[in-house]
Design an enzyme around this catalytic site. Sequence first.
Site, PDB file in Angstrom:
ATOM      1  N   HIS D 144       0.830  -1.204   0.000  1.00  0.00           N
ATOM      2  CA  HIS D 144       0.000   0.000   0.000  1.00  0.00           C
ATOM      3  C   HIS D 144       0.865   1.255   0.000  1.00  0.00           C
ATOM      4  CE1 HIS D 144      -3.185  -2.822   1.243  1.00  0.00           C
ATOM      5  NE2 HIS D 144      -4.039  -1.889   0.864  1.00  0.00           N
ATOM      6  N   LYS D 148      -0.816   4.825   4.919  1.00  0.00           N
ATOM      7  CA  LYS D 148      -1.725   3.886   5.574  1.00  0.00           C
ATOM      8  C   LYS D 148      -1.321   3.707   7.037  1.00  0.00           C
ATOM      9  CE  LYS D 148      -3.824  -0.636   4.805  1.00  0.00           C
ATOM     10  NZ  LYS D 148      -5.172  -0.068   4.972  1.00  0.00           N
TER      11      LYS D 148
END
Lengths: 259, 259, 259, 259
Positions: D144, D148
């Site tokens: 990701h 995050k």
Amino acid sequence: MSKLRVAVLGAKGRIGSEAVRAVEAADDMELVAALGRGDKLETLAETGAQVVVELTNPASVMGNLDFCVRHGIHAVVGTTGWTDERLAHLRTSLDASPTTGGEAPTPSTGVLIAPNFSIGAVLTMKFAAQAARYFESVEVVELHHPNKADAPSGTATRTAQLIAAARAEAGCAPQPDATVTALDGARGADVDGVPVHAVRLRGLLAHQEVLLGGEGETLTIRHDSLHHSSFMPGILLGVRRVVTTPGLTFGLEHFLDLG
Amino acid sequence: MSKLRVAVLGAKGRIGSEAVRAVEAADDMELVAALGRGDKLETLAETGAQVVVELTNPASVMGNLDFCVRHGIHAVVGTTGWTDERLAHLRTSLDASPTTGGEAPTPSTGVLIAPNFSIGAVLTMKFAAQAARYFESVEVVELHHPNKADAPSGTATRTAQLIAAARAEAGCAPQPDATVTALDGARGADVDGVPVHAVRLRGLLAHQEVLLGGEGETLTIRHDSLHHSSFMPGILLGVRRVVTTPGLTFGLEHFLDLG
Amino acid sequence: MSKLRVAVLGAKGRIGSEAVRAVEAADDMELVAALGRGDKLETLAETGAQVVVELTNPASVMGNLDFCVRHGIHAVVGTTGWTDERLAHLRTSLDASPTTGGEAPTPSTGVLIAPNFSIGAVLTMKFAAQAARYFESVEVVELHHPNKADAPSGTATRTAQLIAAARAEAGCAPQPDATVTALDGARGADVDGVPVHAVRLRGLLAHQEVLLGGEGETLTIRHDSLHHSSFMPGILLGVRRVVTTPGLTFGLEHFLDLG
Amino acid sequence: MSKLRVAVLGAKGRIGSEAVRAVEAADDMELVAALGRGDKLETLAETGAQVVVELTNPASVMGNLDFCVRHGIHAVVGTTGWTDERLAHLRTSLDASPTTGGEAPTPSTGVLIAPNFSIGAVLTMKFAAQAARYFESVEVVELHHPNKADAPSGTATRTAQLIAAARAEAGCAPQPDATVTALDGARGADVDGVPVHAVRLRGLLAHQEVLLGGEGETLTIRHDSLHHSSFMPGILLGVRRVVTTPGLTFGLEHFLDLG
């Protein structure tokens, strides 16, 4: 340290407006002008721009660069449409540009023209060409969104050409391929002896994979471009380096330290 | 053109026997000796070996190399266990090795020691280190068979260290990471600030992926080692180059032309 | 629990000898016979084989299976060359094979014929066909060693056909593709409307990637075959399940629980 | 064929506004209402909405669904925050919802709640769980953007749990792992016995790879989410299917035909 004074030409375009934001966000730069269609080039001189980011179009770029070079303003150019004539003209104007004083005066203005400002794309091409002579097999797979009109992509074709040239220079043997029966197109397009495959897939943007294979091992170099903001780090790098690189530089790779 | 006269030491081992075959198959080489445990080193001199491929063990390697250097035989060494002391000793003997005649005699014997003869692995490390300074984020994922005792692999650790060193030298900022809550181990091992993840999967041999990410793009360099025959092209390359590279060379990367 | 009594036919072949080892290593099986060319089929009955693993050749397989079916020995068959006639003949003999006693006697002998015993390959095809209707774009990239004579591989062609059939059944629109100018072969081979690309690379064995793309996302299913030992888990699974699956089963996928 | 009359709740949000456009663009749907904060639910009844796409927040969702169920309007729900109590309450109201006439009246209103509307993500989880029992080793790598906050992602954790449950049910042995010496974190997080690795890289959005390995082969299932528009095909699929699926359905996978 004083900040670099940067102007953007073509500031209303998709890449141009992104460049405006990137310059504004850079700690070591100050955006002094953001010019669009119809704005006057004199603003560049008035605002004391040291570097221009040129993102207009082939019809405007020569005039813009003439102005810059005459005023000793460095330029980082993303506009396309370069021919040998245009490059020769630009070199001539650079020779006549303002010089640093001293006994052996040299033109001090620098211009960087880059067909691709994505550092990832540039490194992929560079590494692929460097590695190509050490492997028996090399193929290129490029993957793009299905709205793309040409196949393979210009970048993939250029990558394959660089690979082929490097292999030719090193005296590599032709690639092994025992294919006897094949469906038409299965083995891809032939670019100077390097097979190139083009995938078109909804959901993708622009991706490229160079696969190199030798006895018992493979090396894969993959570049994924997920947003056109990927040009910004390369543009900023160009701005920082062009001020100390007089004359014409073609290709961002010359500004990368790969020692 | 006369062929290079090559001998293999440790010719009965897994890599050694593969090296014997590889030398025999090379057009520009002639296998003049293949020695195993108990065979006499004198055979090397008697057969006129020009290059020795040394694939024995840490207990034998120093004696073998002393013999080679004394007799002006070049060596390509895959045996491990090198310490600073051992390297210093080897350099000293090289200084005293037979010289080319002439007014400024220089030691002409060359020794290449390589921790890794896989060209793909060496290029992966090299490219990763070169690219690392141009991306905000870099992580390493290595994948091996589940019988491996250490995690991460030595190659992955070394790769991460080279990446970290290149970033430090270029003055890169620490990698962005907004992780607030994490399961233990989720973010991998920390090697000098570079996250390294180790996957263990039945069916795999030895694989490594370096992921580099910047604004809007990623660059991935992946090496797949599918068979230990992958060391052979690097060993042959070493044999060809060591004869014109006097003195000690540490690391196959010095024999790769990456211009 | 008593062990399954298993025999291997074609035990000297590359896959056959691997199967011998796999059966010997399985906790729940006992190898009772390993027959090669010239050995007598009667051995199967004499040793009380319950399941035969048939890995011979198209010239021998029908005779071998006739013997098995007549003697109520189950069979797991990897030999190729199946035609509609051969399958019809086999079904007829199975109908006449020994039955379980009782009021509604049914043939109890089971035969599994599988074109591919790699569970990974079978799952790749299955998943690709299931997913294909939910994505706008699907392409197949297969990658093999450069000694392969055909392109694309039979597995890739079969995968593309299954994908095309699933999309046709679901009434999917043709895949989007705006390509206007293309180098010959760039967009791959067309298999029922699914582009298939074949890469040939030294160092590879047999690999296949199915790429599915929809709005904002892609799904990739990749199978890497790194050694022909990959057939063993599928063969053992077949042996365990065929004893309770009377009649003819074609394709390992029918023995996989994908609920 | 008359078009489905669809309303969007939470129409001003990031996903909501995308849903408005997707419904408008769908040939078989008509957007009859797009409600934001403060708009009256009565509009839904007045405009004759047949299906509501609910993309608000945990504080509003229960009231919105109560209204829909009371008025016999089907709902496709992407809002999170579901607890056992909330689900029980919803089931009770569905039992009392308007019925189809006839002798055995049944509730005809359907509600689909889906934690993830990406078809690619749902298929990845489904396929991974199905395949997991057939391979010795399974690991999850999720990748990701570095903003995050949690690691691993909720989707990766859920995927690993589904894999672990499937393996437990099939009686799989623990995964092989001979690791003796490891750097802290190298082998990832342990989620019910499945190693999960979280990569954080600038340039990425949301990606997940499930790696399965067996004797001589590996199977990799990878999902790349490149834009949140990836939720739209799943939402539209939900709208089309919920009208003929009375009662509560939890999870988009129940609306996918994977026969």
